[in-house]
Design an enzyme around this catalytic site. Structure first.
Site, PDB file in Angstrom:
ATOM      1  N   ASN A  90       0.635  -1.259  -0.028  1.00 16.00           N
ATOM      2  CA  ASN A  90       0.214   0.029  -0.039  1.00 16.00           C
ATOM      3  C   ASN A  90       1.003   1.286  -0.023  1.00 16.00           C
ATOM      4  O   ASN A  90       2.107   1.243   0.030  1.00 16.00           O
ATOM      5  CB  ASN A  90      -1.080  -0.117   1.137  1.00 16.00           C
ATOM      6  N   ASP A 121      -4.882  -6.072   5.057  1.00 16.76           N
ATOM      7  CA  ASP A 121      -5.877  -6.654   5.879  1.00 16.76           C
ATOM      8  C   ASP A 121      -6.158  -8.200   5.099  1.00 16.76           C
ATOM      9  O   ASP A 121      -6.607  -9.107   5.757  1.00 16.76           O
ATOM     10  CB  ASP A 121      -7.537  -5.999   5.491  1.00 16.76           C
ATOM     11  N   LYS A 132       8.738 -17.671  -9.565  1.00  9.06           N
ATOM     12  CA  LYS A 132       8.024 -16.469 -10.156  1.00  9.06           C
ATOM     13  C   LYS A 132       6.820 -16.997 -10.999  1.00  9.06           C
ATOM     14  O   LYS A 132       7.152 -18.039 -11.503  1.00  9.06           O
ATOM     15  CB  LYS A 132       9.130 -15.926 -10.950  1.00  9.06           C
ATOM     16  N   PHE A 147      -5.074   4.293  13.954  1.00 15.13           N
ATOM     17  CA  PHE A 147      -5.437   5.269  12.942  1.00 15.13           C
ATOM     18  C   PHE A 147      -6.665   4.887  12.256  1.00 15.13           C
ATOM     19  O   PHE A 147      -6.590   3.796  11.896  1.00 15.13           O
ATOM     20  CB  PHE A 147      -3.927   5.416  12.134  1.00 15.13           C
ATOM     21  N   LYS A 160     -14.225   2.237  14.534  1.00 12.95           N
ATOM     22  CA  LYS A 160     -13.112   1.539  14.841  1.00 12.95           C
ATOM     23  C   LYS A 160     -12.623   1.554  16.323  1.00 12.95           C
ATOM     24  O   LYS A 160     -12.135   0.755  16.796  1.00 12.95           O
ATOM     25  CB  LYS A 160     -11.904   1.997  13.801  1.00 12.95           C
ATOM     26  N   LYS A 181     -12.338  -1.754  18.349  1.00 11.96           N
ATOM     27  CA  LYS A 181     -10.948  -2.132  18.828  1.00 11.96           C
ATOM     28  C   LYS A 181     -10.634  -1.687  20.197  1.00 11.96           C
ATOM     29  O   LYS A 181      -9.440  -1.949  20.646  1.00 11.96           O
ATOM     30  CB  LYS A 181      -9.856  -1.688  17.855  1.00 11.96           C
TER      31      LYS A 181
HETATM   32  N1  CTP Z   1      -4.776  -2.605  11.999  1.00 11.62           N
HETATM   33  C1  CTP Z   1      -3.866  -3.520  12.436  1.00 11.62           C
HETATM   34  N2  CTP Z   1      -4.034  -4.700  11.832  1.00 11.62           N
HETATM   35  C2  CTP Z   1      -4.797  -4.918  10.740  1.00 11.62           C
HETATM   36  C3  CTP Z   1      -5.380  -3.959  10.228  1.00 11.62           C
HETATM   37  C4  CTP Z   1      -5.265  -2.593  10.837  1.00 11.62           C
HETATM   38  O1  CTP Z   1      -3.229  -3.403  13.536  1.00 11.62           O
HETATM   39  N3  CTP Z   1      -4.825  -6.170  10.047  1.00 11.62           N
HETATM   40  C5  CTP Z   1      -4.478  -1.337  12.764  1.00 11.62           C
HETATM   41  C6  CTP Z   1      -4.089  -0.006  11.961  1.00 11.62           C
HETATM   42  O2  CTP Z   1      -2.473   0.029  12.359  1.00 11.62           O
HETATM   43  C7  CTP Z   1      -4.746   1.027  12.226  1.00 11.62           C
HETATM   44  C8  CTP Z   1      -6.116   0.689  12.572  1.00 11.62           C
HETATM   45  O3  CTP Z   1      -5.869  -0.843  12.748  1.00 11.62           O
HETATM   46  O4  CTP Z   1      -4.253   1.764  13.644  1.00 11.62           O
HETATM   47  C9  CTP Z   1      -6.854   0.833  11.171  1.00 11.62           C
HETATM   48  O5  CTP Z   1      -8.147   0.082  11.372  1.00 11.62           O
HETATM   49  P1  CTP Z   1      -8.906  -0.820  10.323  1.00 11.62           P
HETATM   50  O6  CTP Z   1     -10.123  -0.898  10.479  1.00 11.62           O
HETATM   51  O7  CTP Z   1      -8.161  -2.112  10.257  1.00 11.62           O
HETATM   52  O8  CTP Z   1      -8.480   0.001   8.900  1.00 11.62           O
HETATM   53  P2  CTP Z   1      -8.527  -0.554   7.590  1.00 11.62           P
HETATM   54  O9  CTP Z   1      -7.434  -1.770   7.473  1.00 11.62           O
HETATM   55  O10 CTP Z   1      -8.141   0.522   6.695  1.00 11.62           O
HETATM   56  O11 CTP Z   1      -9.613  -1.035   7.535  1.00 11.62           O
HETATM   57  P3  CTP Z   1     -11.108  -0.925   6.422  1.00 11.62           P
HETATM   58  O12 CTP Z   1     -10.756  -1.760   5.347  1.00 11.62           O
HETATM   59  O13 CTP Z   1     -12.245  -1.628   7.213  1.00 11.62           O
HETATM   60  O14 CTP Z   1     -11.413   0.478   6.537  1.00 11.62           O
END
Ligand code: CTP
Length: 410
Positions: A218, A287, A297, A331, A345, A349
């Site tokens: 990303n 995610d 490869k 974040f 969130k 969380k």
């Molecule tokens: N985070 C984490 N582990 C993951 C995904 C995210 O610890 N697998 C943490 C990030 O570091 C950040 C927060 O969770 O502090 C972001 O929340 P999240 O809901 O997971 O954000 P996105 O991945 O952007 O989710 P969405 O696709 O639902 O918007």
């Protein structure tokens, strides 16, 4: 009366937004500050001296050579008495003068003579604001420690619409009040604020390999998390930074653990978590990851390719479930319905607060030096912040962490 005992010199320059300065002065005074106004001659074309005299309850300085003043050498006296100077609105002209040190009137002279922190709120036509000359002058002032309150976007008096509006007086007053009451400007030593605290920071994006040469990643560059780690170390914390791949160099005095995937990040974070006082989870964690990583490869064929992705563990969710004394900061990088998603969130969380930002804005989010956040805490209180450097925001986040740490009964 949070500004009781504070002395603020407000400089008003000749822009249409000068009328908003009346409300700024009024609000500062209501908050308990002693406010002294300096107007440029041009400003008096928009609002009278009398208005500011009545609102501030103090004489208004305009002319350097006026005989009836209550100070001997007034620009020096005002420069010295100020705990903070605020120029609102700041025209392109005063910005240019301040950037090169021209002192041809009371306001410009006071600006040059003061050692107080200076806040400037530029307000002007969009083209004037975006003109590279103005931008260069603003950059020069920033590099000299001036605090620039970014203009808002919207309808401008000249009939056009764009960036250049003076932010709402209530927002300007909040920024000034926070600055005056924050330890940094009150001269308190921040360097020991987090001594004895272990702060765990995650930064950057994780990458998920597909084969030996490709991965899913990303846009996160890690700047926000690195700024937090660096500032936490400066404040005396024992900092561990778990970082995805980035081009940034290790911050001084920080223990850096480099990882690539979400699962590696989880392992490192869980290892460090039990002894941490606070966790600031700014990393953009993938995610999903490819269900299978090819050892060789992947070769193209004439067909389309479908990838199957499986869920990665949500590290922050896990931390929220297992947390004891730790302060947890998450974040939320969103492209729409920022506040709503961030609140969800925060609750899901089990966070102490969440830093939300709209990454679809060009000047906030991935790959830029600045960010514009909203901070939402457990009580539901939301505080919006204007565009700031990631370093400044790191300071704000850590101020909140320190406050939360102080409140926790351990
Ligand atoms: N985070 C984490 N582990 C993951 C995904 C995210 O610890 N697998 C943490 C990030 O570091 C950040 C927060 O969770 O502090 C972001 O929340 P999240 O809901 O997971 O954000 P996105 O991945 O952007 O989710 P969405 O696709 O639902 O918007």
């Amino acid at each position: 009366m949070e500004l009781q005992g504070k002395k603020i010199v407000v400089g008003v320059t000749g822009g249409i937004a000068a009328y908003k300065a009346v409300e700024i002065v009024s609000r500062l005074r209501k908050a308990g500050a002693e406010v002294h106004v300096i107007m440029t001659k041009e400003a008096t074309e928009f609002v009278t001296e009398l208005t500011f005299r009545e609102i501030s309850g103090q004489p208004v300085a305009v002319d350097m050579w006026e005989k009836v003043t209550h100070f001997n050498v007034e620009h020096i006296a005002l420069a010295q008495l100020a705990d903070l100077m605020l120029i609102a609105p700041a025209t392109a002209n005063i910005i240019a003068k301040a950037a090169v040190g021209i002192a041809d009137d009371m306001l410009a002279t006071t600006l040059l003579a003061t050692k107080a922190p200076i806040f400037m709120a530029p307000a002007m036509n969009t083209n004037m604001y975006e003109n590279p000359i103005t931008q260069r002058n603003i950059a020069e002032l920033k590099s000299r420690g001036f605090h620039i309150i970014e203009p808002a976007e919207g309808h401008l008096a000249c009939g056009t619409s764009g960036k250049g509006r003076l932010p709402e007086p209530v927002d300007i007053v909040r920024i000034v009040s926070e600055a005056l009451t924050s330890q940094e400007l009150t001269g308190q030593d921040l360097t020991c604020q987090l001594t004895g605290q272990k702060i765990l920071v995650t930064a950057g994006g994780t990458i998920e390999p597909l084969d030996p040469v490709r991965y899913i990643g990303n846009r996160s560059t890690g700047r926000m998390g690195y700024a937090v780690a660096e500032e936490a170390a400066r404040r005396g914390a024992d900092v561990v930074l778990v970082s995805g791949p980035t081009s940034l160099k290790d911050p001084d005095g920080v223990r850096v653990i480099r990882i690539e995937t979400a699962r590696q990040m989880r392992e490192a974070v869980l290892q460090e978590f039990p002894t941490a006082s606070a966790v600031i989870k700014s990393a953009a964690v993938a995610d999903y990851r490819p269900a299978a990583v090819s050892e060789q490869k992947i070769k193209k064929s004439d067909d389309d390719l479908t990838l199957q992705l499986v869920r990665n563990p949500d590290i922050l969710l896990e931390l929220g479930q297992m947390k004891e004394h730790q302060v947890l900061v998450g974040f939320a990088a969103e492209t729409c319905q920022v506040e709503e998603y961030a609140r969800k969130k925060l609750a899901k969380k089990n966070l102490d607060f969440i830093v939300a930002n709209d990454v679809s804005e060009a000047d906030a989010g991935f790959g830029v030096e600045t960010n514009r956040i909203k901070l939402i805490d457990r009580s539901g209180k939301m505080t919006p912040y204007p565009l700031m450097s990631k370093k400044e925001l790191a300071g704000i986040i850590l101020d909140h962490v320190s406050a939360a740490l102080g409140k926790i009964d351990r």
